[in-house]
Design a protein around this motif. Structure first.
Motif, short mmCIF file in Angstrom:
data_model
loop_
_atom_site.label_atom_id
_atom_site.label_comp_id
_atom_site.label_asym_id
_atom_site.label_seq_id
_atom_site.Cartn_x
_atom_site.Cartn_y
_atom_site.Cartn_z
N LEU A 248 2.85 -7.25 1.80
CA LEU A 248 3.16 -5.87 2.17
C LEU A 248 3.31 -5.00 0.91
O LEU A 248 3.82 -5.47 -0.10
N PRO A 249 2.89 -3.76 1.00
CA PRO A 249 3.17 -2.85 -0.12
C PRO A 249 4.67 -2.58 -0.19
O PRO A 249 5.37 -2.67 0.81
N HIS A 250 5.15 -2.27 -1.37
CA HIS A 250 6.58 -2.02 -1.55
C HIS A 250 6.85 -0.52 -1.53
O HIS A 250 6.01 0.28 -1.91
N ALA A 251 8.02 -0.17 -1.05
CA ALA A 251 8.37 1.24 -0.95
C ALA A 251 9.87 1.40 -1.11
O ALA A 251 10.60 0.41 -1.22
N THR A 252 10.32 2.61 -1.13
CA THR A 252 11.77 2.88 -1.13
C THR A 252 12.08 3.72 0.10
O THR A 252 11.17 4.24 0.76
N ASP A 253 13.33 3.82 0.41
CA ASP A 253 13.76 4.64 1.54
C ASP A 253 15.12 5.22 1.19
O ASP A 253 15.92 4.56 0.52
N ASP A 254 15.35 6.45 1.67
CA ASP A 254 16.61 7.11 1.35
C ASP A 254 17.82 6.26 1.70
O ASP A 254 18.82 6.22 0.97
N ASP A 255 17.74 5.60 2.83
CA ASP A 255 18.92 4.88 3.33
C ASP A 255 18.84 3.38 3.08
O ASP A 255 19.68 2.63 3.58
N ALA A 256 17.81 2.93 2.34
CA ALA A 256 17.62 1.49 2.19
C ALA A 256 18.84 0.81 1.57
O ALA A 256 19.27 -0.25 2.03
N ARG B 284 10.17 -2.36 6.75
CA ARG B 284 10.23 -1.13 7.55
C ARG B 284 8.90 -0.92 8.25
O ARG B 284 7.84 -1.04 7.62
N GLN C 230 12.77 12.18 7.02
CA GLN C 230 11.71 11.37 6.43
C GLN C 230 12.23 10.63 5.20
O GLN C 230 12.93 11.19 4.38
N GLY C 231 11.86 9.41 5.08
CA GLY C 231 12.20 8.64 3.89
C GLY C 231 11.18 8.95 2.81
O GLY C 231 10.18 9.60 3.07
N ARG C 232 11.44 8.45 1.60
CA ARG C 232 10.45 8.65 0.56
C ARG C 232 9.68 7.34 0.40
O ARG C 232 10.13 6.44 -0.27
N GLY C 233 8.56 7.27 1.04
CA GLY C 233 7.76 6.06 0.97
C GLY C 233 6.74 6.18 -0.14
O GLY C 233 6.03 7.17 -0.22
N MET C 234 6.70 5.22 -1.00
CA MET C 234 5.77 5.27 -2.12
C MET C 234 5.24 3.89 -2.40
O MET C 234 6.01 2.95 -2.53
N HIS D 85 4.50 1.70 -4.67
CA HIS D 85 4.71 1.46 -6.08
C HIS D 85 3.68 0.50 -6.64
O HIS D 85 3.11 0.72 -7.66
N ARG D 86 3.56 -0.60 -5.92
CA ARG D 86 2.94 -1.74 -6.56
C ARG D 86 1.44 -1.77 -6.31
O ARG D 86 0.70 -2.24 -7.12
N TYR D 87 1.03 -1.28 -5.17
CA TYR D 87 -0.37 -1.47 -4.81
C TYR D 87 -1.17 -0.17 -4.85
O TYR D 87 -2.30 -0.13 -4.45
N PRO E 185 3.55 -1.00 7.77
CA PRO E 185 4.77 -1.71 7.38
C PRO E 185 4.90 -1.80 5.87
O PRO E 185 3.90 -1.95 5.17
N VAL E 186 6.12 -1.69 5.38
CA VAL E 186 6.36 -1.78 3.94
C VAL E 186 7.56 -2.68 3.70
O VAL E 186 8.40 -2.89 4.57
N MET E 187 7.62 -3.18 2.49
CA MET E 187 8.74 -3.99 2.04
C MET E 187 9.63 -3.12 1.18
O MET E 187 9.13 -2.40 0.31
N ILE E 188 10.93 -3.18 1.42
CA ILE E 188 11.85 -2.38 0.63
C ILE E 188 12.72 -3.32 -0.19
O ILE E 188 13.37 -4.20 0.36
N ASP E 189 12.69 -3.12 -1.50
CA ASP E 189 13.36 -4.06 -2.39
C ASP E 189 14.82 -3.73 -2.67
O ASP E 189 15.55 -4.54 -3.19
#
Lengths: 336, 166
Positions: free
Chosen positions: B120-128, A309, A278-282, A284-286, A297-301
């Protein structure tokens, strides 16, 4: 002037300006050599050493570093020092290697290749302003994406020696994301070349060229069958399917597409097992931070490129490329 | 009243259409003038003939006969004829405008955007970061590779691996 006179003047002016522009843009073009030259750091002429700098945009900040290059026929050694660490790359004309204390490792498994026909199919090559850079006169060449109408790349190339002196790269939103420029050019010595390029070249390990996998071969090797997106933006063609393994042991399928200049990567990670963590989805902004992975779906910066994703059951799909967020999402959602 | 003025009013006087002072003036002139009295008498005979005749009424099928002789109305103008300029000057102006629009479209092609980003909401991922690094390496080495920028990307990846707990 009468109305008829104005009308005739307008017609003549329209034809005089519009027609040559259309002809220049659609019929005449620059030679392949001019742009192909830009694909390699190494000149065809005498060996030289250049000193300059490169900048990569990361979010709203820039990472800037000095870069020194030793260039001889089709081969180059690039050295930089960023974040207190030195790094050396060796381009042998086919692959790019990272030179480390433990030996050389291939940075990118696939050999370097320019699909000239695809590049010309998707990009218009225009004349840009000339400039004098590092004491040399350089011709400006602008690559304009036909699909978006935006400038993707501007290169300044000197004729003697053949060298890319400056390079500006823009993303799909029109923002400058990469910049590199040569500030100093010097002749280099035989000893220097021997030490910097020839000796490391002779010590490179023999590696088999990593060809793209077929879907069946990938499924057999990785244990899951990656899907193919039903939609990719016009102009992009599939380059190949690759198996990529991250340090955590997860295997990703990378289906790579190219429009001749830009790369679009569709990564797929299966659910369950070592590859299905599992990734760590959070959000942040919203919204408030949550310690569960977002379902939608999420945007990864993170990193140099935009990534979207999406989830398919327990599998995760990542689409990375120089596209707008809407286009990335459309590609991701088109996977069955 | 003179004779020429009175004779212009005799017909109306005969029919009783004159009133007031004009009627009195005509009546006084006729009483005094022999010639005008004779003219009035002649008019009285004519009016008597008109009163005696039967009024004519149109036949029932008169309209059909008229309608049959009417030419059909010209066909409606085509829509594009209605848009066409009516004078040579207007035609030149329209042609010039079209050529200018085409020239402007060639010079400044319209960019059709795919809509605004940021939905889209923003997120992080372990492998991003790793995926982004792979993608950057693929981008910067394939096609028109950019080795100076690639060196920076590789250096950053090297730093991340160096500080990673793994």
């Amino acid at each position: 002037m009468s109305v008829r006179g104005l009308a005739v003047t307008a017609v003549v002016a329209g034809c005089a300006v519009g027609l040559p522009t259309w002809i220049m843009g659609h019929i005449l073009d620059y030679t392949a050599a001019q742009v192909l030259r830009a694909g390699f750091a190494a000149p065809v002429g005498d060996p030289i050493r250049t000193v300059g700098w490169a900048a990569v945009r990361r979010g709203s900040a820039w990472q800037v570093s000095r870069v020194e290059s030793h260039l001889e026929l089709r081969c180059a050694r690039i050295e930089t020092r960023a974040n207190g660490r030195s790094l050396s790359l060796l381009d042998d004309g086919e692959r790019v290697w990272v030179l480390g204390e433990a030996g050389a490792t291939v940075l990118q498994p696939s050999p370097r290749k320019v699909d000239w026909a695809l590049l010309r199919e998707n990009y218009q090559i225009r004349d840009a302003a000339r400039a004098v850079i590092a004491g040399l006169e350089a011709a400006g060449i602008e690559l304009v994406c036909k699909r978006t109408g935006r400038t993707s790349e501007v290169l300044w190339i000197s004729a003697a020696p053949d060298l890319v002196l400056r390079r500006d790269t823009y993303d799909a939103d029109g923002h400058l994301v990469l910049h590199s420029q040569v500030e100093e050019i010097r002749a280099t010595t035989f000893d220097e070349l021997q030490k910097r390029i020839d000796a490391p070249l002779a010590q490179l390990p023999k590696v088999a060229s990593e060809a793209p996998l077929t879907d069946a071969a990938f499924a057999e090797q990785a244990g899951f069958a990656p899907a193919r997106p039903q939609y990719v933006p016009r102009g992009y063609r599939e380059v190949g399917l690759y198996a990529r393994k991250c340090p955590r042991g997860r295997t990703y399928a990378e289906r790579r597409y190219s429009d001749g200049l830009r790369v679009l990567s569709v990564y797929q990670r299966p659910g369950g097992g070592p590859g299905g963590g599992q990734g760590r989805g959070m959000g942040h902004r919203y919204g408030q931070a949550r310690h569960t992975e977002a379902a939608g779906p999420v945007m990864i910066d993170e990193g140099e490129a935009k990534t979207v994703r999406v989830a398919r059951g327990r599998s995760r799909i990542f689409v990375t490329g120089d596209l707008t967020q809407a286009e990335l999402l459309r590609v991701a959602n088109s996977l069955p | 009243m003179r004779c020429d003025a009175a004779r212009g009013l005799l017909a109306e006087f005969q029919l009783g259409a004159l009133v007031g002072r004009r009627r009195d003036e005509v009546a006084a002139h006729v009483a005094a003038c022999e010639a005008c009295r004779a003219e009035l008498a002649a008019l009285g005979g004519t009016a008597g003939l008109l009163d005696a005749s039967e009024p004519l009424r149109p036949s029932r099928d008169l309209w059909q006969q008229v309608a049959a002789q009417l030419k059909p109305r010209a066909t409606a103008r085509a829509w594009w004829r209605a848009l066409a300029p009516s004078t040579p000057r207007a035609a030149y102006a329209v042609a010039a405008a079209i050529v200018l629009i085409v020239a402007l479209l060639v010079l400044f092609p319209i960019h059709l955007s795919n809509g605004p980003d940021g939905v889209l909401p923003h997120a992080t991922d372990d492998d991003a970061a790793l995926l982004a690094q792979w993608h950057a390496e693929a981008s910067l080495t394939s096609a028109l590779g950019n080795l100076p920028a690639l060196a920076l990307v590789a250096a950053e990846a090297d730093r991340r691996q160096g500080v990673s707990p793994e």
